[in-house]
Each structure stands twice: as C-alpha cells, then as structure tokens.
Scaffold this motif. Structure first.
Motif, PDB file in Angstrom:
ATOM      1  N   GLU A   1       2.606  -4.708  -4.973  1.00 24.06           N
ATOM      2  CA  GLU A   1       2.009  -4.127  -5.967  1.00 24.06           C
ATOM      3  C   GLU A   1       3.787  -3.350  -5.619  1.00 24.06           C
ATOM      4  N   GLY A   2       4.821  -2.566  -4.536  1.00 21.74           N
ATOM      5  CA  GLY A   2       5.389  -2.809  -5.312  1.00 21.74           C
ATOM      6  C   GLY A   2       7.139  -2.707  -4.909  1.00 21.74           C
ATOM      7  N   ARG A   3       7.770  -1.629  -4.682  1.00 23.25           N
ATOM      8  CA  ARG A   3       9.138  -2.434  -4.264  1.00 23.25           C
ATOM      9  C   ARG A   3       9.033  -3.126  -3.451  1.00 23.25           C
ATOM     10  N   LYS A   4       8.528  -2.881  -2.583  1.00 21.93           N
ATOM     11  CA  LYS A   4       9.194  -4.111  -1.354  1.00 21.93           C
ATOM     12  C   LYS A   4       7.652  -4.243  -1.017  1.00 21.93           C
ATOM     13  N   SER A   5       7.363  -5.347   0.570  1.00 23.08           N
ATOM     14  CA  SER A   5       6.113  -5.305   0.977  1.00 23.08           C
ATOM     15  C   SER A   5       5.841  -3.756   1.610  1.00 23.08           C
ATOM     16  N   ALA A   6       4.506  -3.021   1.848  1.00 19.65           N
ATOM     17  CA  ALA A   6       4.549  -2.008   1.861  1.00 19.65           C
ATOM     18  C   ALA A   6       3.820  -3.029   3.557  1.00 19.65           C
ATOM     19  N   PHE A   7       3.569  -3.613   3.770  1.00 20.46           N
ATOM     20  CA  PHE A   7       3.459  -3.697   5.366  1.00 20.46           C
ATOM     21  C   PHE A   7       4.471  -4.318   6.319  1.00 20.46           C
ATOM     22  N   PHE A   8       5.284  -5.796   5.574  1.00 16.17           N
ATOM     23  CA  PHE A   8       6.057  -6.975   6.573  1.00 16.17           C
ATOM     24  C   PHE A   8       7.578  -6.747   5.533  1.00 16.17           C
ATOM     25  N   GLN A   9       8.238  -7.134   7.279  1.00 14.86           N
ATOM     26  CA  GLN A   9       9.346  -7.499   6.693  1.00 14.86           C
ATOM     27  C   GLN A   9       9.336  -8.949   6.029  1.00 14.86           C
ATOM     28  N   THR A  10      10.000  -9.013   4.964  1.00 17.35           N
ATOM     29  CA  THR A  10      10.463 -10.967   4.552  1.00 17.35           C
ATOM     30  C   THR A  10      11.953 -10.855   4.480  1.00 17.35           C
ATOM     31  N   HIS A  11      12.161 -12.467   5.136  1.00 13.55           N
ATOM     32  CA  HIS A  11      13.789 -12.213   3.603  1.00 13.55           C
ATOM     33  C   HIS A  11      14.460 -12.418   2.584  1.00 13.55           C
ATOM     34  N   ASN A  12      13.661 -12.814   2.104  1.00 15.14           N
ATOM     35  CA  ASN A  12      13.518 -11.988   1.251  1.00 15.14           C
ATOM     36  C   ASN A  12      13.151 -11.808  -0.554  1.00 15.14           C
ATOM     37  N   THR A  13      13.333 -11.560  -1.152  1.00 16.01           N
ATOM     38  CA  THR A  13      12.571 -10.195  -1.821  1.00 16.01           C
ATOM     39  C   THR A  13      12.990 -10.560  -3.738  1.00 16.01           C
ATOM     40  N   VAL A  14      11.907 -10.539  -4.379  1.00 19.19           N
ATOM     41  CA  VAL A  14      12.668 -10.879  -5.726  1.00 19.19           C
ATOM     42  C   VAL A  14      11.178 -10.153  -6.517  1.00 19.19           C
ATOM     43  N   PRO A  15      12.003  -9.549  -7.043  1.00 17.45           N
ATOM     44  CA  PRO A  15      10.225  -8.343  -8.041  1.00 17.45           C
ATOM     45  C   PRO A  15      10.337  -9.432  -9.579  1.00 17.45           C
ATOM     46  N   LEU A  16       8.890  -8.949  -9.300  1.00 17.02           N
ATOM     47  CA  LEU A  16       8.327 -10.014 -11.026  1.00 17.02           C
ATOM     48  C   LEU A  16       8.643  -9.184 -12.310  1.00 17.02           C
ATOM     49  N   ARG A  17       8.636 -10.125 -13.246  1.00 17.69           N
ATOM     50  CA  ARG A  17       9.030  -9.320 -14.512  1.00 17.69           C
ATOM     51  C   ARG A  17       7.687  -9.786 -15.386  1.00 17.69           C
ATOM     52  N   CYS A  18       6.505  -9.638 -15.289  1.00 18.22           N
ATOM     53  CA  CYS A  18       5.528 -10.695 -16.280  1.00 18.22           C
ATOM     54  C   CYS A  18       5.210  -9.575 -17.357  1.00 18.22           C
ATOM     55  N   GLU A  19       5.123 -10.028 -18.587  1.00 22.20           N
ATOM     56  CA  GLU A  19       4.879  -8.602 -19.311  1.00 22.20           C
ATOM     57  C   GLU A  19       3.761  -9.554 -20.205  1.00 22.20           C
ATOM     58  N   THR A  20       2.984 -10.108 -19.444  1.00 25.20           N
ATOM     59  CA  THR A  20       1.032  -9.732 -19.992  1.00 25.20           C
ATOM     60  C   THR A  20       0.590  -9.687 -17.979  1.00 25.20           C
ATOM     61  N   PRO A  21       0.382  -8.592 -17.462  1.00 25.74           N
ATOM     62  CA  PRO A  21       0.124  -8.946 -16.018  1.00 25.74           C
ATOM     63  C   PRO A  21      -2.010  -9.440 -16.312  1.00 25.74           C
ATOM     64  N   GLU A  22      -2.430  -9.623 -16.910  1.00 25.70           N
ATOM     65  CA  GLU A  22      -3.526 -10.399 -17.153  1.00 25.70           C
ATOM     66  C   GLU A  22      -3.980 -12.102 -16.825  1.00 25.70           C
ATOM     67  N   GLN A  23      -2.455 -11.860 -17.012  1.00 22.47           N
ATOM     68  CA  GLN A  23      -1.938 -13.710 -16.627  1.00 22.47           C
ATOM     69  C   GLN A  23      -1.918 -14.533 -15.630  1.00 22.47           C
ATOM     70  N   LEU A  24      -1.966 -13.111 -14.534  1.00 25.51           N
ATOM     71  CA  LEU A  24      -1.601 -12.812 -13.252  1.00 25.51           C
ATOM     72  C   LEU A  24      -3.359 -13.795 -12.390  1.00 25.51           C
ATOM     73  N   TYR A  25      -4.272 -12.862 -12.791  1.00 21.84           N
ATOM     74  CA  TYR A  25      -5.525 -13.043 -12.322  1.00 21.84           C
ATOM     75  C   TYR A  25      -6.438 -13.822 -12.959  1.00 21.84           C
ATOM     76  N   GLY A  26      -7.113 -14.395 -12.290  1.00 13.24           N
ATOM     77  CA  GLY A  26      -8.494 -15.604 -12.713  1.00 13.24           C
ATOM     78  C   GLY A  26      -9.340 -16.412 -11.636  1.00 13.24           C
ATOM     79  N   PRO A  27     -10.115 -16.231 -12.267  1.00 13.45           N
ATOM     80  CA  PRO A  27     -10.413 -17.938 -11.078  1.00 13.45           C
ATOM     81  C   PRO A  27     -10.111 -19.405 -11.455  1.00 13.45           C
ATOM     82  N   PRO A  28     -10.585 -19.794 -10.614  1.00 11.71           N
ATOM     83  CA  PRO A  28      -9.313 -21.618 -10.417  1.00 11.71           C
ATOM     84  C   PRO A  28      -9.684 -22.653 -11.864  1.00 11.71           C
ATOM     85  N   GLU A  29     -11.021 -22.015 -12.621  1.00 11.90           N
ATOM     86  CA  GLU A  29     -10.834 -23.077 -13.612  1.00 11.90           C
ATOM     87  C   GLU A  29     -10.423 -22.120 -14.723  1.00 11.90           C
ATOM     88  N   LEU A  30      -9.009 -21.080 -14.902  1.00 13.49           N
ATOM     89  CA  LEU A  30      -8.654 -20.567 -15.412  1.00 13.49           C
ATOM     90  C   LEU A  30      -7.198 -20.982 -15.721  1.00 13.49           C
TER      91      LEU A  30
END
Length: 532
Positions: free
Chosen positions: A402-431
């Motif tokens: 959720e932050g600008r980078k991982s709160a716990f881990f160092q990774t090779h790449n970081t890509v900030p997400l650009r999403c206008e509709t956060p509700e589309q990111l979550y849901g059960p498999p059938e969606l």
C-alpha cells in the motif's frame, strides 16, 4: 494388435512383479529392471493414461492398486527400510509383497537370509502445493478430480505448506540410486502400488500411524512448468502477448497495463546463475489501494493461477508472521513444512495490506528474514535441532504494498500502481472474467514457454548496447552504474522471452529503455507529491 501387458499390470501389479522376477531372478539388479520394465510398458501416452490416479481411488475398497500421482518431495530424512529381496520359495520380495520383513517372513536370521537383505529409500511426498485447477484437466483429462480434494485420507497435515486439505504419501523406492538422487521440493510423477502401512518415522511408537504408502515401480521428473512446454511457441505472437497483458491489467490490476507487463516479466523469471548471482528479479507493486469492502482478497493471484501452474497467495498479517512457520523445521526427527517450502517455478504473490499495528515477536522477525532471503538470494533455511542448512529455491515474487515501497522487503523493481477504481482489485475468484478456453490455452503456452526458454545476444547488438549504455552513463554523470546495466540486460532477456524471441534485438533493447523510463517517472512523481 493391442498390447495387453499394461492392462494386466493395472489389474494385478503384484502378479506382474512376480512374473517379471520369475523371468529375471537377479536380486542385485532387479530394482533397476523393474524401473526400466514398467517405464517402457507405460511409455506411450495412451497406456500411461489408463493408470488410475491416486486421487480417484477409493481407499476403503482398494489394496495394492497400481496408481499414478504428481507429487513434490517434502521430506528426505526418513531412514531407509530393510527388506528381504527374496521370499520363501524363491519368490519376489519388496514392493509390499507379503513376507518381506523379518517379523512375517518365516525366515531365520541365517547367512542365506542375510544375503537377501536390501534397503529401499523412504521419502514423504505431498501433492503439488498450489497446483492450479486447470493442470489436472490438461494432464489427466476432463474426468480428473481436483488435487486439493483427495479421496485418499489426509494424514500429517503439518507436512504441507498451507492449511488446506491435501494428500501426503509415504514413498518407498527400491531403485535406490534414483531414489537417493531426489531432493526436497523436486517435482515427480510416481507410478506405484498403493497400500496403507505404518509410518516408518513412528515405528518405535506403541501404535504408529497408518498412512497412504506408494511402493514405486518407476517415476518421471516433472518440468518446472508441470505441463510440458516449448520455446519458441509458434502460437506466441506479439498480438497474443498484448492481449495477455491487457487481460492481466483489466482483471487483476485495475486496467494498469504498465504494471501488468512488469508482473508478466517477473512471473516468468527464473534463476540464471548462482555464481555470479543472477537471481529472479522480484517486483513490488506499490500504492496498491487497500480493500474498499469486506472482501480482502486481491484478484491478481486468481488471475495468475489461470495461466501459471503453481501460484502461492501469501497474505501477510501480524498473526501469520508471529505464529506460522515460513521455513521447514525438524521436530522429533519429523520435518514440518514451512509456508515457503514450495517447488521451483512457483509464482508467489505476497500481500502486505493485512499487516496492522502491533508488535512482531521473534518468530515474526524470523519469518520476514526467511522471506527476504528467498526473494534476494533464492535460498531457504531448513531448521534442525542443532543446525540449519540452506537449500536453493527458484520462485518468482510479486509484492503488493500500500505504501511507496514494500514495508518489509527489498525487491529488484518497484512499480507504483495507477488505478482509478480500487474496488476492481479485490473480489472472489468467480468475479474474474475469463477469456475463451482457446485463448487461455494460448496464454498458458506463452508463459510456460517463456519460463523455460533461453535467450542470447548477437555481437553487433551487444556492441550497440555497450555503446548506448556508455553514452547514457556519461549523460547521467555517474548516477548510472554497471549494476544498472546488469539489471537492464536481465529485463531485456525477460522481455525477449515473453515475446518468444531467441535473441535480444535492438527493438527489444529500446522497449526496455521505455519501460524503465516509465517506471522511474512514476516513482519520481510519487516523490514530488510526497514533498508537497
């Protein structure tokens, strides 16, 4: 003319063993003969498909049934088992045939009896963790039963990485040269005789647990893609790749195609070299919005599980970190699995959004270190009472933060997400909206082939890349290092793999430059916003 031999072996595997031994009464070399004989007998896909799956047999009415099954080696530490390779009357011993132990053989411990003593290799194996539903259908056919709903009774749940119901089996291999070569997390298809027998690790107990047991006739190594793939794949066109990226973006990342392309590249990555270290580049998708509703499940792991054979969703929380085990640990000479004891080729999607305020205990800190080691060095410690050993892994990691980078881990790449509709990111498999079955098959072939492919670079292209990098480094006044070149070459290789091109071309190199510029521009924009 139809060869009846495979059908006779399926109908009565014990008799098939006795007949083979009668024709080849060589105790010393018989296990190797068994492996070669039955492997050749079921070499054709049609004959192999006739072997019942261990997931569909009824254990209440089945004994000594010939079965097959896909497994991951979980524990190689059980001691070998002694058996009598020749029974009374000169009959075959081993493979669970009657009278092949001291107690029930009727033999005295004579010199002749001791000459027939042999060892087999004993292992514990589990069904493939996180195996995607489509894998069984593609390999075993439309009538395959889902591997996470086994008919064979579940025992020893502590030997599986997650809490879901699973199948674990005790495996006895008589061709010890092959059996001893197997390592933890190896993927294999076993063909053997199914029985229910005492767990060898508990034989000193008053009442040892009776567990599903496979007396192996032969086995085949599985590729990291589980389903065989090829590179280059003829159907893997640039247009198909763009469709795949768009589908990942629409269904798992709120329409962000740039982030989806990085997810694709990270998911097909694998370790290229241990020395010098060229690890799988890990990815953080930052600014991943929190769940806006009661559903806390991101759709991205579901999306990826439709195209990759093994996808591990690991939602982090304080409780998960503080109470679970990420690394395997031996207790009372029995190896308990950890959340990260997973096969090579697994795609791990780690979600940080569930971690709320609170304290991390020592177990939580140990788990974070274990996950960071797996991300950075592709190793995982196995913990024993007085020691620990580091085992090699090869997994792809995508962190959702959720932050600008991982709160716990160092990774090779970081890509900030650009999403206008956060509700589309979550849901059960059938969606998750699926493309046509034909399109899904094409997607799976594309990513599977990319996962196993190799990419080179021609001399003229390598010279151009070097000159281009030198110019860029001078313009940046030393802010770009040789590590940046290695990083960009790794990305170029992954891009070429995803396009099913056997070499890095100039247009691939230019595309990588554009990807990096877009990624860095997003990060810089976040930094400017934070200052204001």
């Amino acid at each position: 003319m139809v060869n009846a031999e495979p059908y006779d072996a399926i109908a009565d595997a014990s008799r098939a063993l006795d007949d083979l031994y009668a024709a080849n009464p060589d105790v010393e070399n018989f296990p190797v003969k068994v492996s070669a004989h039955f492997s050749a007998m079921f070499a054709s896909p049609d004959a192999f498909s006739e072997i019942p799956s261990i997931h569909v047999i009824n254990p209440a009415t089945t004994d000594r049934q010939l079965v097959k099954g896909r497994f991951m080696i979980q524990d190689t530490s059980p001691s070998p088992e002694m058996y009598l390779a020749r029974r009374s009357g000169g009959r075959c011993g081993g493979w669970g045939l009657g009278g092949d132990t001291f107690e029930d053989s009727g033999y005295d411990l004579s010199e002749e009896t001791r000459s027939y003593l042999r060892e087999n290799t004993v292992l514990w194996a589990i069904q493939l963790p996180n195996e995607s539903d489509w894998v069984a259908t593609e390999i075993d056919g439309l009538n395959a039963v889902r591997s996470n709903d086994p008919h064979v009774p579940e025992t020893h749940p502590h030997k599986f990485p997650t809490s879901e119901r699973h199948l674990g089996v005790q495996v006895k291999i008589y061709d010890t040269a092959q059996g001893d070569a197997l390592k933890s997390t190896d993927l294999v298809t076993f063909v053997g005789i199914y029985t229910m027998e005492p767990f060898t690790v508990e034989l000193d107990s008053v009442e040892p647990t009776v567990v599903p047991t496979l007396h192996v006739l032969f086995f085949n190594a599985l590729p990291t893609t589980v389903v065989p793939r090829q590179f280059p794949e003829p159907s893997a066109t640039d247009a198909l790749r763009e469709e795949l990226i768009a589908w990942i973006a629409d269904e798992g990342l709120g329409g962000d195609k740039h982030a989806a392309e990085w997810v694709l590249l990270s998911s097909i990555a694998r370790v290229q070299s241990r020395n010098p270290p060229l690890m799988s580049p890990s990815l953080t998708i930052s600014k991943f919005p929190p769940a806006p509703s009661a559903c806390k499940t991101p759709k991205l792991p579901t999306v990826l599980s439709q195209i990759f054979p093994m996808v591990n969703a690991l939602p982090l929380s304080l409780n998960t970190l503080n109470t679970s085990h990420f690394a395997p640990e031996s207790k009372d000479e029995d190896l308990h699995s950890g959340r990260l004891q997973l096969p090579r080729g697994t795609v791990c999607v780690v979600t940080e959004g569930g971690v709320t305020e609170g304290s991390l205990v020592e177990r939580g800190l140990t788990n974070i270190r274990a996950l960071q080691d797996a991300i950075s060095s592709q190793t995982l410690d196995y913990v024993f009472p007085f020691s620990r050993f580091s085992f090699q892994t090869d997994m792809a990691f995508v962190i959702l933060s959720e932050g600008r980078k991982s709160a716990f881990f160092q990774t090779h790449n970081t890509v900030p997400l650009r999403c206008e509709t956060p509700e589309q990111l979550y849901g059960p498999p059938e969606l998750v909206q699926l493309p046509s079955p034909e399109k899904l098959v094409a997607f799976r072939r594309l990513v599977g082939g990319a996962k196993i492919g190799t990419v080179g670079v021609d001399d003229d292209v390598a010279e151009h890349i070097q000159e281009d990098f030198v110019k860029e480094r001078k313009a940046a006044e030393g802010k770009i290092t040789s590590e940046d070149l290695i990083h960009r070459m790794t990305t170029a290789r992954l891009l070429a793999l995803s396009m099913h091109r056997p070499t890095i071309t100039l247009d691939v190199w230019e595309r990588v430059r554009q990807l990096e510029e877009t990624r860095r521009a997003r990060i810089e924009t976040l930094g400017e916003r934070s200052k204001t």
